[in-house]
Design an enzyme around this catalytic site. Structure first.
Site, PDB file in Angstrom:
ATOM      1  N   THR A 133      -5.552  45.379 112.136  1.00 40.21           N
ATOM      2  CA  THR A 133      -7.492  44.804 111.432  1.00 40.21           C
ATOM      3  C   THR A 133      -8.126  44.258 112.663  1.00 40.21           C
ATOM      4  O   THR A 133      -7.539  43.454 113.516  1.00 40.21           O
ATOM      5  CB  THR A 133      -6.773  44.478 110.173  1.00 40.21           C
ATOM      6  OG1 THR A 133      -7.884  44.170 109.737  1.00 40.21           O
ATOM      7  CG2 THR A 133      -5.409  43.213 110.169  1.00 40.21           C
ATOM      8  N   ASP A 134      -9.545  44.477 112.041  1.00 42.68           N
ATOM      9  CA  ASP A 134     -10.338  43.231 112.270  1.00 42.68           C
ATOM     10  C   ASP A 134     -10.142  41.674 112.032  1.00 42.68           C
ATOM     11  O   ASP A 134     -10.894  40.890 112.487  1.00 42.68           O
ATOM     12  CB  ASP A 134     -11.379  44.110 112.023  1.00 42.68           C
ATOM     13  CG  ASP A 134     -12.168  43.936 110.718  1.00 42.68           C
ATOM     14  OD1 ASP A 134     -10.253  43.680 109.900  1.00 42.68           O
ATOM     15  OD2 ASP A 134     -13.202  44.444 110.778  1.00 42.68           O
ATOM     16  N   GLU A 135      -9.041  41.433 111.529  1.00 45.04           N
ATOM     17  CA  GLU A 135      -9.293  40.609 110.737  1.00 45.04           C
ATOM     18  C   GLU A 135      -8.808  39.174 110.931  1.00 45.04           C
ATOM     19  O   GLU A 135      -8.432  37.845 110.928  1.00 45.04           O
ATOM     20  CB  GLU A 135      -8.613  40.645 108.712  1.00 45.04           C
ATOM     21  CG  GLU A 135      -9.522  41.740 108.217  1.00 45.04           C
ATOM     22  CD  GLU A 135      -9.029  41.402 106.625  1.00 45.04           C
ATOM     23  OE1 GLU A 135      -8.496  40.034 106.467  1.00 45.04           O
ATOM     24  OE2 GLU A 135      -9.559  42.115 105.942  1.00 45.04           O
ATOM     25  N   TYR A 159      -2.467  37.132 104.997  1.00 38.89           N
ATOM     26  CA  TYR A 159      -2.685  38.543 105.563  1.00 38.89           C
ATOM     27  C   TYR A 159      -3.187  38.582 107.228  1.00 38.89           C
ATOM     28  O   TYR A 159      -2.008  38.356 108.081  1.00 38.89           O
ATOM     29  CB  TYR A 159      -3.344  39.414 105.089  1.00 38.89           C
ATOM     30  CG  TYR A 159      -3.635  40.352 105.818  1.00 38.89           C
ATOM     31  CD1 TYR A 159      -2.560  41.628 105.934  1.00 38.89           C
ATOM     32  CD2 TYR A 159      -4.917  40.826 105.951  1.00 38.89           C
ATOM     33  CE1 TYR A 159      -2.722  42.223 105.923  1.00 38.89           C
ATOM     34  CE2 TYR A 159      -4.776  41.642 106.575  1.00 38.89           C
ATOM     35  CZ  TYR A 159      -3.783  43.041 106.634  1.00 38.89           C
ATOM     36  OH  TYR A 159      -4.635  44.218 107.361  1.00 38.89           O
ATOM     37  N   LYS A 163      -0.338  39.849 110.865  1.00 44.12           N
ATOM     38  CA  LYS A 163      -1.006  40.103 111.724  1.00 44.12           C
ATOM     39  C   LYS A 163      -1.382  40.706 112.703  1.00 44.12           C
ATOM     40  O   LYS A 163      -0.743  41.079 113.854  1.00 44.12           O
ATOM     41  CB  LYS A 163      -2.424  40.998 111.176  1.00 44.12           C
ATOM     42  CG  LYS A 163      -1.901  41.982 109.816  1.00 44.12           C
ATOM     43  CD  LYS A 163      -1.140  43.090 109.749  1.00 44.12           C
ATOM     44  CE  LYS A 163      -1.492  44.216 110.787  1.00 44.12           C
ATOM     45  NZ  LYS A 163       0.011  45.442 110.359  1.00 44.12           N
TER      46      LYS A 163
HETATM   47  P1  NAD Z   1      -1.062  50.242 102.192  1.00 44.51           P
HETATM   48  O1  NAD Z   1      -0.384  48.377 101.632  1.00 44.51           O
HETATM   49  O2  NAD Z   1      -1.512  50.772 100.746  1.00 44.51           O
HETATM   50  O3  NAD Z   1       0.536  50.859 102.480  1.00 44.51           O
HETATM   51  C1  NAD Z   1       1.164  49.818 103.168  1.00 44.51           C
HETATM   52  C2  NAD Z   1       2.859  50.927 103.183  1.00 44.51           C
HETATM   53  O4  NAD Z   1       4.412  49.923 103.578  1.00 44.51           O
HETATM   54  C3  NAD Z   1       3.590  50.931 101.729  1.00 44.51           C
HETATM   55  O5  NAD Z   1       3.359  52.015 101.379  1.00 44.51           O
HETATM   56  C4  NAD Z   1       4.448  50.090 101.508  1.00 44.51           C
HETATM   57  O6  NAD Z   1       5.520  50.752 101.017  1.00 44.51           O
HETATM   58  C5  NAD Z   1       5.195  50.019 102.671  1.00 44.51           C
HETATM   59  N1  NAD Z   1       5.713  48.731 103.805  1.00 44.51           N
HETATM   60  C6  NAD Z   1       5.376  48.197 103.133  1.00 44.51           C
HETATM   61  N2  NAD Z   1       6.584  46.983 103.476  1.00 44.51           N
HETATM   62  C7  NAD Z   1       7.544  47.314 103.697  1.00 44.51           C
HETATM   63  C8  NAD Z   1       8.872  47.560 104.960  1.00 44.51           C
HETATM   64  N3  NAD Z   1       8.967  46.042 104.845  1.00 44.51           N
HETATM   65  N4  NAD Z   1       9.333  48.511 105.036  1.00 44.51           N
HETATM   66  C9  NAD Z   1       8.622  49.724 105.333  1.00 44.51           C
HETATM   67  N5  NAD Z   1       7.902  50.125 104.579  1.00 44.51           N
HETATM   68  C10 NAD Z   1       7.276  49.075 103.605  1.00 44.51           C
HETATM   69  O7  NAD Z   1      -1.293  49.458 103.211  1.00 44.51           O
HETATM   70  P2  NAD Z   1      -3.044  50.133 103.495  1.00 44.51           P
HETATM   71  O8  NAD Z   1      -3.915  49.823 103.233  1.00 44.51           O
HETATM   72  O9  NAD Z   1      -2.208  51.521 104.088  1.00 44.51           O
HETATM   73  O10 NAD Z   1      -2.476  49.886 105.660  1.00 44.51           O
HETATM   74  C11 NAD Z   1      -1.732  49.896 106.719  1.00 44.51           C
HETATM   75  C12 NAD Z   1      -1.652  49.497 107.988  1.00 44.51           C
HETATM   76  O11 NAD Z   1      -3.018  49.078 108.557  1.00 44.51           O
HETATM   77  C13 NAD Z   1      -0.860  48.326 107.600  1.00 44.51           C
HETATM   78  O12 NAD Z   1       0.103  47.943 108.947  1.00 44.51           O
HETATM   79  C14 NAD Z   1      -2.205  47.013 107.782  1.00 44.51           C
HETATM   80  O13 NAD Z   1      -2.768  45.910 108.105  1.00 44.51           O
HETATM   81  C15 NAD Z   1      -3.616  48.007 108.323  1.00 44.51           C
HETATM   82  N6  NAD Z   1      -4.869  48.367 107.965  1.00 44.51           N
HETATM   83  C16 NAD Z   1      -5.543  48.168 106.769  1.00 44.51           C
HETATM   84  C17 NAD Z   1      -6.952  48.291 107.060  1.00 44.51           C
HETATM   85  C18 NAD Z   1      -7.299  48.924 105.595  1.00 44.51           C
HETATM   86  O14 NAD Z   1      -8.703  48.608 104.990  1.00 44.51           O
HETATM   87  N7  NAD Z   1      -6.512  49.664 104.351  1.00 44.51           N
HETATM   88  C19 NAD Z   1      -7.581  48.379 107.487  1.00 44.51           C
HETATM   89  C20 NAD Z   1      -7.262  48.155 109.191  1.00 44.51           C
HETATM   90  C21 NAD Z   1      -6.050  48.170 109.603  1.00 44.51           C
HETATM   91  O1  DAU Z   2     -10.638  44.106 107.564  1.00 43.88           O
HETATM   92  C1  DAU Z   2     -10.007  45.176 108.154  1.00 43.88           C
HETATM   93  C2  DAU Z   2      -8.464  44.403 105.765  1.00 43.88           C
HETATM   94  O2  DAU Z   2      -9.549  45.146 105.188  1.00 43.88           O
HETATM   95  C3  DAU Z   2      -7.664  45.518 106.238  1.00 43.88           C
HETATM   96  O3  DAU Z   2      -6.794  44.933 107.521  1.00 43.88           O
HETATM   97  C4  DAU Z   2      -7.291  44.925 104.972  1.00 43.88           C
HETATM   98  O4  DAU Z   2      -5.670  45.471 104.884  1.00 43.88           O
HETATM   99  C5  DAU Z   2      -7.819  45.206 103.884  1.00 43.88           C
HETATM  100  O5  DAU Z   2      -7.045  45.130 102.258  1.00 43.88           O
HETATM  101  C6  DAU Z   2      -8.948  45.184 103.633  1.00 43.88           C
HETATM  102  O6  DAU Z   2      -9.326  43.831 103.498  1.00 43.88           O
HETATM  103  P1  DAU Z   2     -11.013  42.901 102.527  1.00 43.88           P
HETATM  104  O7  DAU Z   2     -10.456  41.902 102.837  1.00 43.88           O
HETATM  105  O8  DAU Z   2     -12.322  43.185 103.672  1.00 43.88           O
HETATM  106  O9  DAU Z   2     -10.314  44.599 101.368  1.00 43.88           O
HETATM  107  P2  DAU Z   2     -10.612  43.938 100.061  1.00 43.88           P
HETATM  108  O10 DAU Z   2     -10.880  45.449 100.046  1.00 43.88           O
HETATM  109  O11 DAU Z   2      -9.579  43.184  99.095  1.00 43.88           O
HETATM  110  O12 DAU Z   2     -11.802  43.801  99.885  1.00 43.88           O
HETATM  111  C7  DAU Z   2     -13.257  43.709 100.172  1.00 43.88           C
HETATM  112  C8  DAU Z   2     -14.866  43.071 100.178  1.00 43.88           C
HETATM  113  O13 DAU Z   2     -14.581  42.992  98.899  1.00 43.88           O
HETATM  114  C9  DAU Z   2     -14.033  41.287 100.661  1.00 43.88           C
HETATM  115  O14 DAU Z   2     -14.887  40.967 101.351  1.00 43.88           O
HETATM  116  C10 DAU Z   2     -12.994  40.702  98.994  1.00 43.88           C
HETATM  117  C11 DAU Z   2     -13.960  41.597  97.870  1.00 43.88           C
HETATM  118  N1  DAU Z   2     -13.924  41.502  96.600  1.00 43.88           N
HETATM  119  C12 DAU Z   2     -13.042  42.449  97.042  1.00 43.88           C
HETATM  120  C13 DAU Z   2     -12.051  42.222  95.611  1.00 43.88           C
HETATM  121  C14 DAU Z   2     -10.784  42.979  95.367  1.00 43.88           C
HETATM  122  C15 DAU Z   2     -14.581  41.648  95.585  1.00 43.88           C
HETATM  123  O15 DAU Z   2     -16.096  41.507  96.478  1.00 43.88           O
HETATM  124  N2  DAU Z   2     -13.887  42.184  94.521  1.00 43.88           N
HETATM  125  C16 DAU Z   2     -12.654  42.474  94.179  1.00 43.88           C
HETATM  126  O16 DAU Z   2     -11.906  42.886  93.168  1.00 43.88           O
END
Ligand code: NAD
Ligand code: DAU
Length: 356
Positions: A133-135, A159, A163
């Protein structure tokens, strides 16, 4: 690439990636290891393009015997690691599972790959791809340049710290053991199958139910939004052409304020679902997330110039496609809304912020 182990393939991005890869690679067989936590669902894996080339394994990435057995038994040549605890707000309430899955789980996979692959033919033709992630780079000020692959790590939530730790382990396995590791650091994804704890699906589903749209703080935080299919394509390109030991930044180049993004979602909903209009009357500012990162932005020059990747979706068209998907997948939405954990989470996270 013939036998691919995908971890976390019942989650949002993993499930989209499995669909993408089954279509892009007609020879590949995918083994999908997922623990089915609250974030994973078999609902996300219905109607796969070619289900006979997908095998689901219910299990934990921290189970080293299970992981080693899968690598050996299925002659895995490519491991794409998505499994994680992924929600920042949950990491604030309870960081322990983040350390367990994101750090210990990633370590378990790296170690199993090192041992199994070095004991059976070596690392040639093998790949361990770590999805990050970019975070990990921290939070930008308004005038700071976007994150590059050289930006120092400065994670600020449990989180992102977990990561960052997993990224360091993945790099260490390349430098120390020569394990062919690649890493992508991607910005915020959105699109079909995203669990509605995250901003965009939460706002869509709350708006459709006439519930408040909880914007944290002043809503002037900035994220860099990418349609999930574009992320899948970036990972696929890195698997094909990426250089082991390298990391690649991936991002959409869209950087709206959260509040403007929520207004845009409301405007599209007014068009698609006029009976609830105007949806922006539901916007409610609520107390901020502790340690809330203010701004992310990604410099994607490296993956664009070296691998020829560029996002295919603009934010507006991606949002329209996403909202249309949620409107046309009532069965999926109902199944997710009825999960006990989801209602418990909404109570926990929003009630104390003054939301119902
Ligand atoms: P998600 O939370 O939707 O899905 C995570 C999946 O991992 C789920 O299916 C869960 O059951 C499985 N899981 C969790 N713990 C586990 C374990 N111990 N063993 C096996 N499976 C397990 O997550 P996502 O949004 O699809 O993100 C996927 C990956 O991409 C993550 O590594 C996250 O850090 C990264 N990522 C997400 C975003 C985003 O915006 N969602 C952006 C950048 C990177
Ligand atoms: O940047 C990549 C990341 O993006 C991933 O690594 C994470 O897995 C993914 O969850 C996401 O993280 P964020 O914290 O940025 O995503 P989220 O959707 O939770 O929130 C996006 C923005 O919106 C953040 O600034 C918080 C704000 N927010 C979020 C929720 C859930 C609100 O204002 N209200 C809300 O109820």
């Amino acid at each position: 690439m013939r036998n691919v182990l995908v971890t976390g393939g019942a989650g949002f991005i993993g499930a989209n990636f499995i669909r993408y890869l089954l279509t892009a690679e007609p020879q590949v067989h995918i083994f999908n290891l997922d623990a089915l936590t609250y974030a994973g669902s078999l609902e996300n894996l219905k109607d796969l393009p070619d289900p006979s080339r997908h095998t689901f394994i219910h299990g934990d990435i921290c189970d080293s015997a299970l992981v080693a057995g899968l690598l050996r038994q299925h002659k895995i040549d490519t491991l794409v690691h998505f499994a994680a605890e992924s929600h920042v707000d949950r990491s604030i309430y309870g960081p322990a599972p983040f350390i367990q899955t994101n750090v210990v789980g990633t370590f378990t996979l790296l170690e199993a790959a090192r041992q199994e692959w070095s004991g059976s033919g070596g690392f040639d033709g093998r790949r361990f791809h770590h999805v990050s992630t970019d975070e990990v780079f921290g939070s930008l000020g308004p005038e700071d340049p976007p994150f590059t692959e050289m930006t120092p790590y400065e994670p600020r939530s449990p989180y992102s710290a977990s990561k960052a730790a997993s990224d360091h382990l993945a790099r260490a396995y390349f430098h120390t053991y020569g394990l062919p590791v690649t890493i992508t650091n991607c910005s915020n994804n959105y699109g079909p199958y995203q669990f509605p704890e995250k901003l965009i699906p939460l706002m869509i589903l709350n708006a459709l139910q006439g519930k408040p749209l909880p914007v944290y703080g002043d809503g002037r935080q900035i994220r860099d939004w990418l349609y999930v299919e574009d992320h899948c394509e970036a990972i696929y390109l890195v698997l094909q052409q990426g250089i082991p030991g390298e990391t690649y930044n991936v991002g959409g180049g869209n950087q709206p304020y959260n509040i403007d993004l929520v207004r845009e979602i409301c405007a599209i909903l007014d068009e698609f679902h006029p009976q609830g209009a105007p949806h922006n009357r539901l916007i409610t500012h609520v107390p901020d997330r502790p340690g809330h990162d203010r701004r992310y932005a990604m410099d994607t020059t490296k993956i664009r110039t070296q691998l020829g990747w560029a996002p295919r979706h603009q934010l507006e068209s991606g949002l329209r496609a996403t909202i249309a998907w949620y409107l046309s997948h009532e069965g999926w939405v109902q199944a997710i809304l009825e999960q006990n954990d989801y209602q418990t989470w909404l109570e926990r996270n929003y009630r104390q912020r003054g939301e119902k």
